[in-house]
Scaffold this motif. Structure first.
Motif, mmCIF file in Angstrom:
data_model
loop_
_atom_site.group_PDB
_atom_site.id
_atom_site.type_symbol
_atom_site.label_atom_id
_atom_site.label_comp_id
_atom_site.label_asym_id
_atom_site.label_seq_id
_atom_site.Cartn_x
_atom_site.Cartn_y
_atom_site.Cartn_z
ATOM 1 N N LEU A 18 1.602 -1.408 -0.628
ATOM 2 C CA LEU A 18 0.109 0.184 0.083
ATOM 3 C C LEU A 18 0.799 1.145 0.323
ATOM 4 O O LEU A 18 0.338 2.466 -0.946
ATOM 5 N N ALA A 19 1.824 1.360 1.023
ATOM 6 C CA ALA A 19 2.739 2.734 0.475
ATOM 7 C C ALA A 19 3.531 2.115 -0.451
ATOM 8 O O ALA A 19 3.773 3.979 -0.728
ATOM 9 N N TYR A 20 4.186 1.746 -1.042
ATOM 10 C CA TYR A 20 4.722 1.514 -2.146
ATOM 11 C C TYR A 20 3.630 2.299 -3.167
ATOM 12 O O TYR A 20 4.316 3.105 -3.912
ATOM 13 N N ASN A 21 2.254 1.902 -3.215
ATOM 14 C CA ASN A 21 1.035 2.020 -4.101
ATOM 15 C C ASN A 21 0.905 2.982 -4.224
ATOM 16 O O ASN A 21 0.971 4.681 -5.429
ATOM 17 N N ILE A 22 1.316 3.938 -2.798
ATOM 18 C CA ILE A 22 0.240 5.698 -2.089
ATOM 19 C C ILE A 22 1.476 6.099 -2.705
ATOM 20 O O ILE A 22 1.717 7.325 -3.334
ATOM 21 N N ASN A 23 2.985 5.859 -2.439
ATOM 22 C CA ASN A 23 4.082 6.653 -3.227
ATOM 23 C C ASN A 23 4.287 6.953 -4.310
ATOM 24 O O ASN A 23 4.535 7.913 -4.955
ATOM 25 N N LYS A 24 3.754 5.648 -5.528
ATOM 26 C CA LYS A 24 3.795 5.879 -6.818
ATOM 27 C C LYS A 24 3.150 6.720 -7.512
ATOM 28 O O LYS A 24 3.081 7.855 -8.125
ATOM 29 N N LYS A 78 -1.593 -1.758 11.808
ATOM 30 C CA LYS A 78 -2.182 -0.218 12.437
ATOM 31 C C LYS A 78 -0.367 0.724 12.691
ATOM 32 O O LYS A 78 -0.826 1.878 12.251
ATOM 33 N N LEU A 79 0.791 0.471 12.857
ATOM 34 C CA LEU A 79 1.748 1.724 12.928
ATOM 35 C C LEU A 79 1.457 2.092 11.346
ATOM 36 O O LEU A 79 1.907 3.408 11.085
ATOM 37 N N ASN A 80 1.862 1.173 10.222
ATOM 38 C CA ASN A 80 1.259 1.201 8.833
ATOM 39 C C ASN A 80 0.598 2.313 8.262
ATOM 40 O O ASN A 80 0.702 3.383 7.188
ATOM 41 N N ARG A 81 -0.309 2.477 8.511
ATOM 42 C CA ARG A 81 -1.537 2.744 8.531
ATOM 43 C C ARG A 81 -1.388 4.515 8.964
ATOM 44 O O ARG A 81 -1.760 5.082 8.394
ATOM 45 N N ARG A 82 -1.249 4.361 10.125
ATOM 46 C CA ARG A 82 -0.550 5.807 11.519
ATOM 47 C C ARG A 82 0.458 7.114 10.147
ATOM 48 O O ARG A 82 -0.099 7.528 9.363
ATOM 49 N N GLY A 83 1.242 6.004 9.871
ATOM 50 C CA GLY A 83 2.277 6.732 8.438
ATOM 51 C C GLY A 83 2.146 6.912 7.617
ATOM 52 O O GLY A 83 2.936 8.188 7.584
ATOM 53 N N ILE A 84 1.718 6.995 7.198
ATOM 54 C CA ILE A 84 0.696 6.471 5.930
ATOM 55 C C ILE A 84 -0.041 7.586 5.613
ATOM 56 O O ILE A 84 0.666 9.279 5.101
ATOM 57 N N ARG A 85 -1.163 8.246 7.056
ATOM 58 C CA ARG A 85 -1.371 8.935 7.187
ATOM 59 C C ARG A 85 -0.842 10.834 7.604
ATOM 60 O O ARG A 85 -0.686 11.594 7.139
ATOM 61 N N ASN A 86 0.529 10.313 8.385
ATOM 62 C CA ASN A 86 1.068 11.311 9.180
ATOM 63 C C ASN A 86 2.578 11.762 7.486
ATOM 64 O O ASN A 86 2.441 12.712 7.827
ATOM 65 N N GLN A 99 -4.445 19.640 -0.696
ATOM 66 C CA GLN A 99 -5.393 18.753 0.412
ATOM 67 C C GLN A 99 -6.582 17.923 -0.105
ATOM 68 O O GLN A 99 -6.847 16.316 0.661
ATOM 69 N N ASP A 100 -7.143 18.071 -0.837
ATOM 70 C CA ASP A 100 -8.338 16.335 -2.018
ATOM 71 C C ASP A 100 -7.313 15.055 -2.236
ATOM 72 O O ASP A 100 -7.613 13.868 -1.587
ATOM 73 N N ALA A 101 -6.072 15.238 -2.357
ATOM 74 C CA ALA A 101 -4.955 13.877 -2.488
ATOM 75 C C ALA A 101 -4.581 13.758 -0.585
ATOM 76 O O ALA A 101 -4.654 11.965 -0.849
ATOM 77 N N HIS A 102 -3.919 14.655 -0.011
ATOM 78 C CA HIS A 102 -4.011 14.257 1.470
ATOM 79 C C HIS A 102 -5.600 13.518 1.790
ATOM 80 O O HIS A 102 -4.871 12.547 2.586
ATOM 81 N N ASP A 103 -6.971 14.437 1.539
ATOM 82 C CA ASP A 103 -8.195 13.604 1.905
ATOM 83 C C ASP A 103 -8.079 12.054 1.222
ATOM 84 O O ASP A 103 -8.103 11.256 1.928
ATOM 85 N N GLU A 104 -7.964 11.630 0.478
ATOM 86 C CA GLU A 104 -7.930 10.722 -0.304
ATOM 87 C C GLU A 104 -7.176 9.730 0.032
ATOM 88 O O GLU A 104 -7.305 8.865 0.633
ATOM 89 N N ILE A 105 -5.655 10.053 0.883
ATOM 90 C CA ILE A 105 -4.386 8.760 1.259
ATOM 91 C C ILE A 105 -4.777 8.452 2.673
ATOM 92 O O ILE A 105 -5.062 7.424 3.029
ATOM 93 N N VAL A 106 -5.498 9.418 2.913
ATOM 94 C CA VAL A 106 -5.783 9.283 4.883
ATOM 95 C C VAL A 106 -6.691 8.035 4.612
ATOM 96 O O VAL A 106 -7.577 7.489 5.114
ATOM 97 N N THR A 107 -8.198 8.588 3.481
ATOM 98 C CA THR A 107 -9.086 7.385 3.359
ATOM 99 C C THR A 107 -9.159 6.267 3.394
ATOM 100 O O THR A 107 -9.439 5.238 3.777
ATOM 101 N N ILE A 108 -8.018 6.364 1.945
ATOM 102 C CA ILE A 108 -7.617 4.948 1.449
ATOM 103 C C ILE A 108 -6.914 3.860 2.609
ATOM 104 O O ILE A 108 -6.791 2.695 3.136
ATOM 105 N N SER A 109 -5.749 4.780 3.312
ATOM 106 C CA SER A 109 -4.856 4.158 4.725
ATOM 107 C C SER A 109 -5.745 3.937 5.291
ATOM 108 O O SER A 109 -5.463 2.334 6.645
ATOM 109 N N LYS A 110 -7.489 4.478 5.856
ATOM 110 C CA LYS A 110 -8.478 3.647 7.242
ATOM 111 C C LYS A 110 -9.007 2.253 6.155
ATOM 112 O O LYS A 110 -9.468 1.766 7.544
ATOM 113 N N ARG A 111 -9.444 2.939 4.811
ATOM 114 C CA ARG A 111 -10.593 1.652 4.617
ATOM 115 C C ARG A 111 -9.900 0.493 3.494
ATOM 116 O O ARG A 111 -10.538 -0.390 3.259
#
Length: 165
Positions: A18-24, A78-86, A99-111
């Motif tokens: 997940l982190a890899y794909n978000i970075n990409k 859980k730590l990775n989910r939090r790290g992605i949001r941070n 802000q839209d991209a941030h909000d998407e990443i936060v939602t993705i990390s939670k869901r």
């Protein structure tokens, strides 16, 4: 010790799929990772390397066990989910994402289901990593004697990804 001064030609890190794909997708294929010149922990050696919490092999195995065991009390995921949001918050403050991209990443990390946190072993050329290196302060290391480094904005072309098993 500076990354320039270590003799090991390879650095290792573990990240999640997940982190890899978000970075990409959101960060232009630029990756942030903690790394070490040691794949695993060797407690028998008089030369201290890294403790289990910083060992790419131990992190990989822990993530895989949490996924395989469907562990609802998982800690690494859980730590990775939090790290992605941070990370998204930092990238927003730096103006690297909207802000839209941030909000998407936060939602993705939670869901995102736990299975998307599959571990990926990153094998990094030390020479290519030097330009992206940041020193890890002794107080932030898993052990004051461990060799830990931060790579920021590392392009995917500077490392290979390996799946174990």
């Amino acid at each position: 010790m500076s990354l320039n001064n270590i003799q090991n030609p390879i650095l290792y890190s573990t990240m999640t799929a997940l982190a890899y794909n978000i970075n990409k997708k959101y960060y232009g294929d630029k990756h942030y990772m903690w790394c070490t010149p040691y794949f695993g922990s060797d407690f028998q050696s008089p030369h201290f390397t890294v403790p289990p919490s910083s060992s790419p092999l131990e992190i990989y195995n822990t993530l895989q066990k949490e996924i395989d065991g469907a562990d609802l009390h998982n800690t690494k995921i859980k730590l990775n989910r939090r790290g992605i949001r941070n990370g998204a918050g930092i990238m927003l403050r730096l103006g690297k994402i909207t802000q839209d991209a941030h909000d998407e990443i936060v939602t993705i990390s939670k869901r995102t289901p736990d299975q998307q946190f599959k571990p990926l072993l990153c094998v990094i050329s030390r020479l290519e990593a030097v330009a992206f290196y940041k020193k890890v302060d002794v107080k932030d290391r898993a052990n004051p004697l461990s060799y830990e480094y931060i790579l920021s904005d590392l392009p995917q072309s500077a490392f290979d990804i390996i799946r174990i098993g």
